[in-house]
Scaffold this active site. Structure first.
Site, PDB file in Angstrom:
ATOM      1  N   ASP A 112     -31.098  11.920  22.139  1.00 48.53           N
ATOM      2  CA  ASP A 112     -31.310  10.626  21.854  1.00 48.53           C
ATOM      3  C   ASP A 112     -32.924  11.972  21.173  1.00 48.53           C
ATOM      4  O   ASP A 112     -34.358  11.415  21.407  1.00 48.53           O
ATOM      5  CB  ASP A 112     -31.950   9.838  22.001  1.00 48.53           C
ATOM      6  CG  ASP A 112     -30.440   9.015  23.124  1.00 48.53           C
ATOM      7  OD1 ASP A 112     -30.107   9.730  23.251  1.00 48.53           O
ATOM      8  OD2 ASP A 112     -31.214   8.382  23.068  1.00 48.53           O
ATOM      9  N   LYS A 175     -30.321   4.592  15.822  1.00 44.13           N
ATOM     10  CA  LYS A 175     -30.951   3.988  17.414  1.00 44.13           C
ATOM     11  C   LYS A 175     -32.061   3.458  16.859  1.00 44.13           C
ATOM     12  O   LYS A 175     -33.289   3.500  16.108  1.00 44.13           O
ATOM     13  CB  LYS A 175     -31.407   5.348  18.366  1.00 44.13           C
ATOM     14  CG  LYS A 175     -31.243   4.244  19.771  1.00 44.13           C
ATOM     15  CD  LYS A 175     -31.999   5.431  20.952  1.00 44.13           C
ATOM     16  CE  LYS A 175     -32.453   4.648  22.121  1.00 44.13           C
ATOM     17  NZ  LYS A 175     -32.656   5.573  23.231  1.00 44.13           N
ATOM     18  N   LYS A 211     -26.801   2.519  17.794  1.00 41.20           N
ATOM     19  CA  LYS A 211     -27.139   1.463  18.981  1.00 41.20           C
ATOM     20  C   LYS A 211     -28.985   1.270  19.386  1.00 41.20           C
ATOM     21  O   LYS A 211     -29.795   1.668  18.483  1.00 41.20           O
ATOM     22  CB  LYS A 211     -27.704   3.889  20.475  1.00 41.20           C
ATOM     23  CG  LYS A 211     -28.179   2.620  21.420  1.00 41.20           C
ATOM     24  CD  LYS A 211     -28.704   4.588  21.902  1.00 41.20           C
ATOM     25  CE  LYS A 211     -29.101   4.490  23.310  1.00 41.20           C
ATOM     26  NZ  LYS A 211     -30.013   5.591  24.171  1.00 41.20           N
TER      27      LYS A 211
END
Length: 260
Positions: A112, A175, A211
């Site tokens: 991430d 995300k 996400k």
């Protein structure tokens, strides 16, 4: 109950605290394999369906602890690591790339990363593309989720542009947030990012995952996000390969709601 169990299977169970230790990471990994109490699963006839969370997410220095714990538990849940100057993105690019490579070397199967918000706020779109592209390269075989930190991008227009650039540069997921900003995952931002994902899919045929993360604490929050994904992207996105919920305290409330 079905929606809540679906949320569990799409969850990145997360601990990103300064006081993380091997022992609390091990406890989290045990919970990742056994997210819902066995008696509750038996009551729903779901005890033999192999329900686990989608991944566990930690800092690079805790990746080895998580990999070891999951291996000892005999499960194949992937370890995700934040990297790339998380949470501010204010490190030199070479440092960020080195951090990504180290996290992969330690055993992370998902990374991430976080973008440099200054590039968005000053309109340096080509530079943003190039930085994300290099991060994608540094990830190697690991999946890359690109955190846009939407609460710090200034406008929904910037959120859309940053989403498209992140996908063009090779992100497997986009995300919302690090969870460390003042404003984290919100439904309006989610709509914008999902419409960017849909536009990108129509133009390229490539499906990119979504996400939301940060501030998702209740079962009601989780169901709101599941419903939004269902409405905007369709049921084919409602699987761990294309949808994740970033959460640290959500699981407790889901288990509580299931028990009712």
């Amino acid at each position: 109950a079905a929606w809540l169990l679906k949320a569990v299977t799409c969850m990145d169970l997360t601990t990103l605290s300064g006081d993380d230790t091997p022992s609390n990471v091990h406890r989290m990994c045990y919970k990742a394999k056994h997210p819902i109490r066995e008696d509750l699963l038996k009551a729903m006839d779901m005890h033999d369906k192999g329900i686990t969370v989608a991944a566990v997410c930690v800092y690079p220095t805790r990746v080895t602890d998580a990999v070891t714990a999951l291996k000892a538990a005999g499960c194949n849940i992937p370890v995700a690591s934040v990297a790339g100057g998380f949470p501010s993105g204010q490190m030199p690019l070479q440092t960020r790339l080195a951090e990504i490579k180290l996290a992969v070397e330690y055993g992370a199967r998902e990374i991430d990363i976080v973008i440099n918000r200054a590039l968005v706020l000053t309109g340096q779109w080509e530079e943003l593309y190039e930085e994300i592209r290099q991060c994608r390269e540094a990830c190697g075989d690991a999946h890359m989720k690109t955190i846009l930190s939407t609460g710090e991008l200034g406008s929904l227009g910037n959120v859309y542009k940053a989403s498209m650039i992140a996908m063009m540069a090779g992100s497997d997921f986009i995300k919302t947030s690090t969870g460390k900003e003042v404003e984290n995952a919100t439904l309006p931002v989610g709509v914008v990012m999902m419409r960017a994902i849909r536009d990108f899919y129509w133009q390229t045929g490539n499906k990119v995952g979504f996400k939301p993360a940060g501030g998702i604490r209740t079962a009601k929050d989780a169901i709101s996000w599941l419903m939004l994904v269902h409405e905007e992207l369709g049921v084919e996105w409602l699987k761990p390969e294309l949808f994740r919920l970033g959460a640290s305290s959500l699981l407790e409330d889901i288990e509580k709601q299931v028990s009712y």
